[in-house]
Design an enzyme around this catalytic site. Structure first.
Site, mmCIF file in Angstrom:
data_model
loop_
_atom_site.group_PDB
_atom_site.id
_atom_site.type_symbol
_atom_site.label_atom_id
_atom_site.label_comp_id
_atom_site.label_asym_id
_atom_site.label_seq_id
_atom_site.Cartn_x
_atom_site.Cartn_y
_atom_site.Cartn_z
ATOM 1 N N LYS A 53 96.226 -48.268 -4.924
ATOM 2 C CA LYS A 53 96.352 -49.696 -4.629
ATOM 3 C C LYS A 53 97.251 -49.898 -3.406
ATOM 4 C CE LYS A 53 95.397 -50.967 -9.377
ATOM 5 N NZ LYS A 53 95.887 -51.214 -10.728
ATOM 6 N N GLN A 97 101.249 -52.623 -14.020
ATOM 7 C CA GLN A 97 100.232 -51.630 -14.372
ATOM 8 C C GLN A 97 100.219 -51.383 -15.883
ATOM 9 O OE1 GLN A 97 98.007 -50.097 -12.107
ATOM 10 N NE2 GLN A 97 97.064 -49.386 -13.999
ATOM 11 N N ASP A 120 95.863 -60.001 -11.221
ATOM 12 C CA ASP A 120 94.981 -59.300 -12.164
ATOM 13 C C ASP A 120 94.168 -60.296 -13.005
ATOM 14 O OD1 ASP A 120 94.801 -56.562 -12.068
ATOM 15 O OD2 ASP A 120 96.626 -56.202 -13.227
#
Ligand code: NDP
Length: 285
Positions: A53, A97, A120
């Site tokens: 990422k 994460q 997200d």
């Protein structure tokens, strides 16, 4: 029939080129999109995802910072980092994460992220906005799947779509998005009876299960569009999807490879969401 490959890698390169141009335009206006990635613990797969990422951010000119925290980090400490990032004006997107260590409640942490920085799309506010068809952020994997379908000129309206898997991050949102594009959607899971038969009814089949090669050739309709979300590492170290590619590609009309299908699209939509978040911040919303 031999399936055409839905090349997520190539499509994502095209989208990233456009994102890079748009990031440049925003920078000219004095705003550099910024993403903070928070990683707790030593999960090897998570470390690879976070590194990828960051590399992707760098390639398009998005500022990124990694907050690498030890496994023993308390929930309170993690929440205070999220709170600090919520207030940090150079950060437009925050990604924690998953999975988090067991002593931390993921729901509490995800709810602590400012919904307008929740790139997200996992905050309940964003889940709700997606549900009513007015999304702020669409979760990256389902968003990537829809972009890939759209980019390939595959029509969704009126099609029968079957999703295998009902997770909050893939199965449920992809079902909503396909429904919003006027597909007729069935969602399957581990208790579904006659999975093979349901799968055979699909014009569009999305496999988001997490079990290697369980979708076989005899479960697929001739000419169907097959989206394989699964990422499974075999004992020999190789990566395979949830779909038996060799069998299914002989019958399908379109198929995504693993790797090189949904994976690259997921990262690209994270960049897209971070860019959107930065744009939105300039509009004061
Ligand atoms: P989850 O484990 O959260 O969900 C798996 C789903 O599959 C569940 O709904 C489960 O049913 C269902 N399932 C399990 N076994 C069967 C079976 N035998 N028959 C039918 N349904 C079954 O997984 P995720 O959604 O998080 O991820 C799915 C896969 O996608 C994983 O391999 C993951 O690594 C990958 N992934 C890939 C991404 C990418 O960018 N390419 C991004 C995110 C995930 P039940 O609900 O009844 O338990």
């Amino acid at each position: 029939m031999t399936a055409k490959v839905l090349d997520g890698k190539a499509i994502s390169e095209e989208i990233k080129a456009k994102i890079k141009v748009d990031v440049g335009r925003l920078k000219e206006k004095g705003v550099t999109p910024g993403l903070a990635v928070v990683l707790v613990g030593d999960n090897p797969a998570s470390k690879v995802y976070v590194k990828n990422k960051q590399k992707a951010c760098e390639a398009v000119g998005i500022y990124s910072e990694e907050h690498k925290l030890p496994e023993a980090t308390t929930q309170e400490d993690l929440l205070s980092i999220v709170e600090r990032l919520n207030k940090d004006s150079k950060i437009h997107g925050i990604l924690v994460q998953l999975p988090l260590p067991k002593h931390i409640d993921s729901d509490t942490v995800l709810k602590a992220i400012n919904p307008f920085k929740d790139v997200d799309g996992f905050h309940p506010y964003n889940v709700g906005m997606l549900m009513i068809g007015d999304p702020i952020f669409i979760p990256c994997t389902p968003y990537g799947i829809m972009k890939m379908i759209e980019h390939s000129g595959i029509s969704v309206e009126g099609k029968t779509a079957v999703i295998v898997g009902r997770s909050n991050i893939v199965g449920k949102p992809v079902a909503l998005l396909l429904m919003q594009k006027n597909a007729t959607v069935t969602v399957c899971h581990s208790k579904t009876k006659d999975l093979d038969e349901v799968c055979r009814s699909a014009d569009i089949l999305v496999a988001a299960i997490g079990k290697p090669k369980i979708i076989k050739g005899n479960m697929v309709k001739e000419g169907a569009v097959i989206i394989d979300v699964g990422i499974n590492r075999l004992d020999d170290g190789s990566l395979v999807g949830d779909v038996d590619y060799d069998e299914v590609s002989k019958k399908a009309g379109w198929i995504t490879p693993v790797p090189g299908g949904v994976g690259p699209m997921t990262i690209t939509m994270l960049l897209n969401n971070t860019l959107d978040a930065a744009r939105r911040s300039t509009e004061g919303s």
